[in-house]
Design a protein around this motif. Structure first.
Motif, mmCIF file in Angstrom:
data_model
loop_
_atom_site.group_PDB
_atom_site.id
_atom_site.type_symbol
_atom_site.label_atom_id
_atom_site.label_comp_id
_atom_site.label_asym_id
_atom_site.label_seq_id
_atom_site.Cartn_x
_atom_site.Cartn_y
_atom_site.Cartn_z
ATOM 1 N N LEU A 109 0.828 -1.205 0.000
ATOM 2 C CA LEU A 109 0.000 0.000 0.000
ATOM 3 C C LEU A 109 0.862 1.254 0.000
ATOM 4 O O LEU A 109 0.616 2.185 -0.784
ATOM 5 N N PHE A 110 1.878 1.295 0.849
ATOM 6 C CA PHE A 110 2.705 2.502 0.929
ATOM 7 C C PHE A 110 3.507 2.721 -0.349
ATOM 8 O O PHE A 110 3.695 3.867 -0.773
ATOM 9 N N ARG A 111 3.958 1.650 -0.966
ATOM 10 C CA ARG A 111 4.634 1.806 -2.256
ATOM 11 C C ARG A 111 3.673 2.351 -3.304
ATOM 12 O O ARG A 111 4.041 3.203 -4.128
ATOM 13 N N ALA A 112 2.420 1.891 -3.258
ATOM 14 C CA ALA A 112 1.416 2.371 -4.211
ATOM 15 C C ALA A 112 1.061 3.830 -3.946
ATOM 16 O O ALA A 112 0.867 4.616 -4.884
ATOM 17 N N LEU A 113 0.973 4.215 -2.684
ATOM 18 C CA LEU A 113 0.703 5.619 -2.345
ATOM 19 C C LEU A 113 1.819 6.517 -2.864
ATOM 20 O O LEU A 113 1.564 7.600 -3.419
ATOM 21 N N ALA A 114 3.059 6.079 -2.698
ATOM 22 C CA ALA A 114 4.188 6.861 -3.201
ATOM 23 C C ALA A 114 4.140 6.964 -4.718
ATOM 24 O O ALA A 114 4.443 8.028 -5.294
ATOM 25 N N ALA A 115 3.736 5.885 -5.379
ATOM 26 C CA ALA A 115 3.719 5.866 -6.844
ATOM 27 C C ALA A 115 2.711 6.855 -7.421
ATOM 28 O O ALA A 115 2.933 7.408 -8.500
ATOM 29 N N VAL A 116 1.609 7.103 -6.705
ATOM 30 C CA VAL A 116 0.608 8.058 -7.208
ATOM 31 C C VAL A 116 0.825 9.456 -6.628
ATOM 32 O O VAL A 116 0.048 10.377 -6.891
ATOM 33 N N GLY A 117 1.876 9.618 -5.825
ATOM 34 C CA GLY A 117 2.206 10.939 -5.294
ATOM 35 C C GLY A 117 1.359 11.377 -4.123
ATOM 36 O O GLY A 117 1.284 12.574 -3.827
#
Length: 285
Positions: free
Chosen positions: A238-246
């Motif tokens: 989840l945190f990697r995905a949050l970072a990926a969308v800014g």
């Protein structure tokens, strides 16, 4: 990224205790539970929760809410409302309170499909309700949020996007809740799908447990809230995905597990989530 706690998950503490203890642990914000609740001799998440401000007389408590929050050095992550959009007078009160407190955003409670309704009928009415909510949020200069929640009309990102499509994302948005999504509504690209409507993030975790065996031998499984590290939701992902969308907004924890004491739980959760954020590339300095 900033971290907060939703006080629906801190039932043993008074508002003053919650604010002081969370600030002392290093949390940056708080999300207050605001609702009229059933009395209970024992504090619980949904009845007798001591860290709850009542909806009745809310306006008279605004100065106390502001003082308790600010004196602890905390920010408002959001207000945790439990008013559905069909209760328009109370929705407007919640929006006005959000503006008065400078809290920025508030959850408007989701609705299920009622008995006798089709999904399409219920969703069409819900869209009309949210068109009204969007206009009132604009009037008050705040953002109204719908949560991705199982057993509701918006269990998934695609359903929430369909609900809000065309409404101004400055005034309406979505709470992404991975703990709810592993029960119903999981979509691999939910964050990207929400786009400009991604406004807030809730974090909790659950796992499915064997709840019984039917007479024909069928196993019945049910979800149970568990510590953040232990459930079906992949929080590092989840945190990697949050970072990926800014995404760089609030992450609010509502941990309903009870394996360890409340002070231990909140302290451990902050340490864990801070590590996940740093590993995902967030600069928390």
């Amino acid at each position: 990224m900033k971290f907060a706690v939703f006080t629906d998950s801190t039932p043993e503490w008074t508002p003053e205790e919650a604010a002081k203890l969370l600030a002392g642990q290093g949390w940056q914000g708080i999300e207050w539970r605001i609702t009229d609740q059933e009395a209970s001799a024992t504090p619980g998440f949904w009845a007798g929760n001591r860290a709850t401000w009542p909806l009745t007389g809310l306006e008279d408590n605004l100065e106390a809410i502001r003082t308790v929050t600010r004196d602890a050095g905390l920010e408002f992550a959001s207000l945790g409302g439990f008013v559905p959009p069909t209760q328009r007078d109370d929705v407007d009160r919640m929006l006005a309170a959000t503006a008065a407190l400078g809290a920025g955003q508030v959850r408007i409670m989701g609705l299920p499909v009622e008995k006798g309704q089709t999904y399409r009928e219920a969703f069409a009415a819900y869209r009309g309700d949210w068109e009204w909510v969007a206009e009132r949020a604009r009037h008050h200069g705040v953002r109204a949020l719908v949560e991705l929640h199982f057993d509701s009309l918006t269990p998934s990102a695609s359903a929430a996007r369909r609900l809000l499509e065309g409404l101004d994302p400055q005034y309406v948005g979505v709470i992404h809740d991975i703990g709810n999504l592993v029960i119903e509504g999981w979509e691999a690209h939910s964050l990207d799908l929400l786009g400009e409507y991604l406004a807030h993030v809730h974090v909790k975790n659950c796992a499915f447990h064997l709840a019984g065996v039917e007479s024909d031998g069928t196993l019945r499984w049910e979800p149970k809230w568990v510590p953040l590290r232990e459930g079906r939701a992949n929080l590092p992902e989840l945190f990697r995905a949050l970072a990926a969308v800014g995404y760089d907004g609030w992450v609010t924890v509502e941990d309903f597990s009870t394996a360890v004491s409340l002070p231990e739980r909140t302290a451990a959760n902050l340490e864990y989530l801070t590590g996940l954020a740093i590993a995902a590339g967030y600069d928390l300095g």
